[in-house]
Scaffold this motif. Structure first.
Motif, PDB file in Angstrom:
ATOM      1  N   ALA A   1       0.813  -1.211   0.000  1.00 56.72           N
ATOM      2  CA  ALA A   1       0.000   0.000   0.000  1.00 56.72           C
ATOM      3  C   ALA A   1       0.847   1.262   0.000  1.00 56.72           C
ATOM      4  N   LEU A   2       2.101   1.147   0.414  1.00 60.39           N
ATOM      5  CA  LEU A   2       2.990   2.310   0.468  1.00 60.39           C
ATOM      6  C   LEU A   2       3.959   2.381  -0.695  1.00 60.39           C
ATOM      7  N   GLY A   3       4.104   1.270  -1.397  1.00 61.23           N
ATOM      8  CA  GLY A   3       5.101   1.230  -2.450  1.00 61.23           C
ATOM      9  C   GLY A   3       4.597   1.589  -3.825  1.00 61.23           C
ATOM     10  N   GLY A   4       3.331   1.985  -3.922  1.00 63.05           N
ATOM     11  CA  GLY A   4       2.783   2.387  -5.203  1.00 63.05           C
ATOM     12  C   GLY A   4       2.348   1.232  -6.081  1.00 63.05           C
ATOM     13  N   THR A   5       2.253   0.002  -5.505  1.00 63.39           N
ATOM     14  CA  THR A   5       1.842  -1.148  -6.308  1.00 63.39           C
ATOM     15  C   THR A   5       0.343  -1.383  -6.239  1.00 63.39           C
ATOM     16  N   GLU A   6      -0.352  -0.607  -5.413  1.00 63.26           N
ATOM     17  CA  GLU A   6      -1.805  -0.721  -5.327  1.00 63.26           C
ATOM     18  C   GLU A   6      -2.432   0.591  -5.769  1.00 63.26           C
ATOM     19  N   GLU A   7      -3.603   0.521  -6.350  1.00 66.18           N
ATOM     20  CA  GLU A   7      -4.280   1.719  -6.818  1.00 66.18           C
ATOM     21  C   GLU A   7      -4.709   2.580  -5.644  1.00 66.18           C
ATOM     22  N   ASP A   8      -4.556   3.882  -5.818  1.00 68.81           N
ATOM     23  CA  ASP A   8      -5.082   4.809  -4.831  1.00 68.81           C
ATOM     24  C   ASP A   8      -6.598   4.789  -4.921  1.00 68.81           C
ATOM     25  N   GLY A   9      -7.248   4.678  -3.801  1.00 69.89           N
ATOM     26  CA  GLY A   9      -8.698   4.631  -3.766  1.00 69.89           C
ATOM     27  C   GLY A   9      -9.153   4.521  -2.334  1.00 69.89           C
ATOM     28  N   ALA A  10     -10.432   4.207  -2.168  1.00 70.07           N
ATOM     29  CA  ALA A  10     -10.988   4.132  -0.819  1.00 70.07           C
ATOM     30  C   ALA A  10     -10.286   3.080   0.031  1.00 70.07           C
ATOM     31  N   VAL A  11     -10.055   1.899  -0.553  1.00 69.24           N
ATOM     32  CA  VAL A  11      -9.406   0.825   0.199  1.00 69.24           C
ATOM     33  C   VAL A  11      -7.967   1.202   0.536  1.00 69.24           C
ATOM     34  N   GLY A  12      -7.263   1.784  -0.437  1.00 71.42           N
ATOM     35  CA  GLY A  12      -5.893   2.208  -0.186  1.00 71.42           C
ATOM     36  C   GLY A  12      -5.817   3.261   0.901  1.00 71.42           C
ATOM     37  N   TYR A  13      -6.758   4.205   0.877  1.00 66.86           N
ATOM     38  CA  TYR A  13      -6.771   5.264   1.887  1.00 66.86           C
ATOM     39  C   TYR A  13      -7.041   4.690   3.273  1.00 66.86           C
ATOM     40  N   LEU A  14      -7.926   3.703   3.353  1.00 67.94           N
ATOM     41  CA  LEU A  14      -8.186   3.039   4.631  1.00 67.94           C
ATOM     42  C   LEU A  14      -6.935   2.330   5.152  1.00 67.94           C
ATOM     43  N   GLN A  15      -6.182   1.725   4.238  1.00 71.46           N
ATOM     44  CA  GLN A  15      -4.954   1.061   4.649  1.00 71.46           C
ATOM     45  C   GLN A  15      -3.931   2.066   5.159  1.00 71.46           C
ATOM     46  N   TRP A  16      -3.845   3.221   4.522  1.00 75.07           N
ATOM     47  CA  TRP A  16      -2.907   4.242   4.992  1.00 75.07           C
ATOM     48  C   TRP A  16      -3.301   4.713   6.392  1.00 75.07           C
ATOM     49  N   GLN A  17      -4.599   4.904   6.588  1.00 77.92           N
ATOM     50  CA  GLN A  17      -5.063   5.273   7.924  1.00 77.92           C
ATOM     51  C   GLN A  17      -4.752   4.176   8.940  1.00 77.92           C
ATOM     52  N   ALA A  18      -4.950   2.929   8.523  1.00 76.80           N
ATOM     53  CA  ALA A  18      -4.713   1.800   9.428  1.00 76.80           C
ATOM     54  C   ALA A  18      -3.260   1.752   9.877  1.00 76.80           C
ATOM     55  N   ILE A  19      -2.340   1.992   8.969  1.00 76.65           N
ATOM     56  CA  ILE A  19      -0.918   1.994   9.327  1.00 76.65           C
ATOM     57  C   ILE A  19      -0.650   3.023  10.416  1.00 76.65           C
ATOM     58  N   LEU A  20      -1.160   4.228  10.224  1.00 75.61           N
ATOM     59  CA  LEU A  20      -0.916   5.297  11.195  1.00 75.61           C
ATOM     60  C   LEU A  20      -1.626   5.042  12.516  1.00 75.61           C
ATOM     61  N   ARG A  21      -2.846   4.539  12.460  1.00 83.47           N
ATOM     62  CA  ARG A  21      -3.571   4.245  13.693  1.00 83.47           C
ATOM     63  C   ARG A  21      -2.900   3.127  14.482  1.00 83.47           C
ATOM     64  N   SER A  22      -2.238   2.199  13.790  1.00 87.15           N
ATOM     65  CA  SER A  22      -1.587   1.079  14.467  1.00 87.15           C
ATOM     66  C   SER A  22      -0.451   1.526  15.372  1.00 87.15           C
ATOM     67  N   VAL A  23       0.103   2.711  15.100  1.00 86.59           N
ATOM     68  CA  VAL A  23       1.171   3.244  15.945  1.00 86.59           C
ATOM     69  C   VAL A  23       0.768   4.602  16.544  1.00 86.59           C
ATOM     70  N   SER A  24      -0.537   4.846  16.611  1.00 87.02           N
ATOM     71  CA  SER A  24      -1.085   6.075  17.218  1.00 87.02           C
ATOM     72  C   SER A  24      -0.464   7.333  16.610  1.00 87.02           C
ATOM     73  N   ALA A  25      -0.392   7.375  15.279  1.00 89.54           N
ATOM     74  CA  ALA A  25       0.318   8.478  14.622  1.00 89.54           C
ATOM     75  C   ALA A  25      -0.521   9.219  13.589  1.00 89.54           C
ATOM     76  N   LEU A  26      -1.831   8.984  13.531  1.00 90.04           N
ATOM     77  CA  LEU A  26      -2.648   9.651  12.513  1.00 90.04           C
ATOM     78  C   LEU A  26      -2.670  11.162  12.720  1.00 90.04           C
ATOM     79  N   ARG A  27      -2.903  11.594  13.947  1.00 94.42           N
ATOM     80  CA  ARG A  27      -2.917  13.036  14.211  1.00 94.42           C
ATOM     81  C   ARG A  27      -1.523  13.634  14.040  1.00 94.42           C
ATOM     82  N   ALA A  28      -0.507  12.872  14.431  1.00 97.76           N
ATOM     83  CA  ALA A  28       0.873  13.366  14.271  1.00 97.76           C
ATOM     84  C   ALA A  28       1.187  13.611  12.804  1.00 97.76           C
ATOM     85  N   TYR A  29       0.701  12.736  11.933  1.00 96.22           N
ATOM     86  CA  TYR A  29       0.943  12.912  10.495  1.00 96.22           C
ATOM     87  C   TYR A  29       0.392  14.256  10.029  1.00 96.22           C
ATOM     88  N   HIS A  30      -0.850  14.559  10.370  1.00100.81           N
ATOM     89  CA  HIS A  30      -1.466  15.810   9.916  1.00100.81           C
ATOM     90  C   HIS A  30      -0.772  17.023  10.539  1.00100.81           C
TER      91      HIS A  30
END
Length: 313
Positions: A184-213
């Motif tokens: 999901a981070l290497g550009g091998t998956e299409e950007d879309g709703a599922v990809g965006y959810l995965q990006w959020q999931a990565i950040l939430r897994s380390v409590s970093a979603l707010r830190a990113y913004h």
């Protein structure tokens, strides 16, 4: 300090951190499952969580299929899984009890009360309607313990070994979370709703979603997510921040032992320098998956070197 005392303190830190990591991972997987209609994608999320937690080989030996029910049971409460939340709390309390006099009152109370409450959990505790409450409780207890040892321990060897265990476990978790989602981070998956959810999931897994913004002031982008979690020292759970603290802690332990150092010190310094002076463009160009896999392997080797140099009697 006796090596067996250092060993108990080190593993106390690791097990508490592991319990919190598993709780965050389960929360994120539950969120992903609730937002994803496709059954195959939901089951894939649960298998990804097993891989990220390092529990996939053990789960596979049980012969079960990775579904929400089986993975929740295995990661939250299965006594046969040494990395389940309940097993981690049991192991943390066991290690804490062995070095009771090295802990502050606040630390011991945080560990012992967590263990007492965890023992009262039942099958209903892990039912779908009750699970979010349990996972929030686990996270709050790990934060309480981390705050207790950060605020009440003398900055001596006992504190250093608890911190060393915490940081090594945290670095390993961040690398594994990134690696399991590297597509999901290497550009091998299409950007879309599922990809965006995965990006959020990565950040939430380390409590970093707010830190990113806060850091980037922009929408989620795969390269920036990787940069934040690997190379940004201001994020407490980034890999560079963890290895910086590991190197610092090992140097402090060495200083209290007359400056004696071993392979663990060299390896920690090398890993920190690689991240401190690294660039995300180089990491991505060389292959994110290869980079993370190599880091996980070296983290395991670092743990073995620490165990052999300081923790074996």
């Amino acid at each position: 300090m006796l090596s067996r005392t250092a060993d108990s303190l080190y593993w106390l830190g690791r097990y508490i951190e592991r319990a919190g990591n598993n709780a965050r991972g389960l929360q994120v997987a539950l969120r992903m499952a609730s937002l994803t209609r496709d059954v195959a994608q939901r089951d894939s999320a649960w298998r990804a969580l097993l891989i990220a937690s390092g529990c996939e080989p053990g789960f596979r030996e049980t012969g079960q299929v990775a579904t929400q029910e089986t993975v929740v049971r295995y990661l939250a409460a299965d006594p046969s899984n040494p990395s389940s939340i309940i097993s981690c709390i049991e192991a943390a309390r066991r290690n804490g009890r062995q070095v009771r006099t090295a802990l502050t009152v606040d630390m011991w109370e945080a560990v012992n009360e967590t263990w007492s409450e965890a023992r009262r959990s039942t099958q209903q505790t892990f039912a779908p309607d009750n699970l979010p409450v349990f996972l929030d409780w686990v996270k709050s207890r790990t934060v309480l313990f981390n705050g207790a040892y950060a605020d009440t321990m003398l900055r001596d060897e006992a504190w250093r070994f608890v911190r060393l265990g915490t940081m090594l476990e945290r670095a390993d978790n961040t690398a594994r979370v990134l690696d399991v989602h590297h597509h999901a981070l290497g550009g091998t998956e299409e950007d879309g709703a599922v990809g965006y959810l995965q990006w959020q999931a990565i950040l939430r897994s380390v409590s970093a979603l707010r830190a990113y913004h806060w850091v980037y002031h922009s929408r989620l982008e795969p390269r920036r997510i990787a940069e934040l979690l690997i190379l940004r020292p201001e994020l407490p759970r980034s890999m560079v921040a963890c290895y910086g603290r590991i190197e610092e802690t090992l140097d402090g332990i060495a200083a209290s032992h007359g400056g004696r150092k071993g392979e663990c010190h060299r390896l920690a310094g090398e890993m920190h320098a690689r991240l401190r002076f690294g660039r995300i463009a180089d990491v991505m160009a060389g292959g994110l998956h290869d980079f993370l896999t190599a880091t996980i392997d070296r983290n395991l080797e670092l743990g073995r070197q620490i165990q052999g140099f300081y923790l074996q009697a």
